[in-house]
Design an enzyme around this catalytic site. Structure first.
Site, PDB file in Angstrom:
ATOM      1  N   SER A   1       0.750  -1.243  -0.032  1.00  9.05           N
ATOM      2  CA  SER A   1      -0.069   0.021   0.053  1.00  9.05           C
ATOM      3  C   SER A   1       0.926   1.022  -0.084  1.00  9.05           C
ATOM      4  CB  SER A   1      -1.041  -0.104   1.262  1.00  9.05           C
ATOM      5  OG  SER A   1      -0.267   0.406   2.276  1.00  9.05           O
TER       6      SER A   1
ATOM      7  N   LYS B   1       0.624   4.554   6.905  1.00  9.48           N
ATOM      8  CA  LYS B   1      -0.003   5.229   5.793  1.00  9.48           C
ATOM      9  C   LYS B   1       0.508   6.526   5.961  1.00  9.48           C
ATOM     10  CE  LYS B   1      -3.006   2.125   4.139  1.00  9.48           C
ATOM     11  NZ  LYS B   1      -2.075   1.112   4.514  1.00  9.48           N
TER      12      LYS B   1
END
Length: 146
Positions: free
Chosen positions: A67, A104
């Site tokens: 990701s 993230k």
């Protein structure tokens, strides 16, 4: 020593050993034309001393997944995470979200928080009051295998 393992991250506590470190050549390595090293000086370099500013609040974690590939964080990369740093917009953070750790990019705007992956195949996550959410630490460095 493994401290915690989740689906996306495996955490390690740094172990600092005084007087140990890898050999370090201070003259620099040319990435262009080869240069003659007049004085080849070799010392020892501890990556802990170089990459870790706050020893008591720093951990390592291994990335699992894709990701964050757009930010240069690839599967099996080793992250250096400092828990004493303040979270800020655009920083890469390790977060605890609804029972799982994830890494993230933080997006903060007008009191709202989003976790933005750096891969278009993954959705942006808006944090709401319904989420169990903690910003666990800020990524300061990444160590890669080549």
């Amino acid at each position: 020593m493994i401290v915690h393992k989740s689906q996306y991250l495996t955490f390690y506590a740094p172990e600092h050993i005084d007087g140990h470190g890898a050999h370090f050549v201070e003259t620099g390595i040319s990435a262009g034309f080869p240069s003659v090293a007049d004085e080849f000086v070799e010392n020892r370099l501890s990556l802990d001393d170089t990459l870790v500013k706050n020893k008591e609040t720093t951990f390592y974690a291994k990335v699992s997944g894709q990701s964050m590939v757009g930010a240069g964080l690839d599967d099996n990369d080793l992250l250096v995470i400092d828990r004493s740093l303040q979270p800020e917009n655009n920083k890469i953070a390790v977060c605890f979200l609804d029972g799982e750790f994830t890494v993230k990019r933080l997006r903060v705007d007008r009191g709202e928080v989003w976790l933005q992956p750096e891969n278009p195949n993954y959705p942006i996550i808006k944090i709401t009051d319904d989420n169990d959410f903690v910003i666990w630490g800020i990524v300061t460095n990444v160590i890669k295998k080549v």
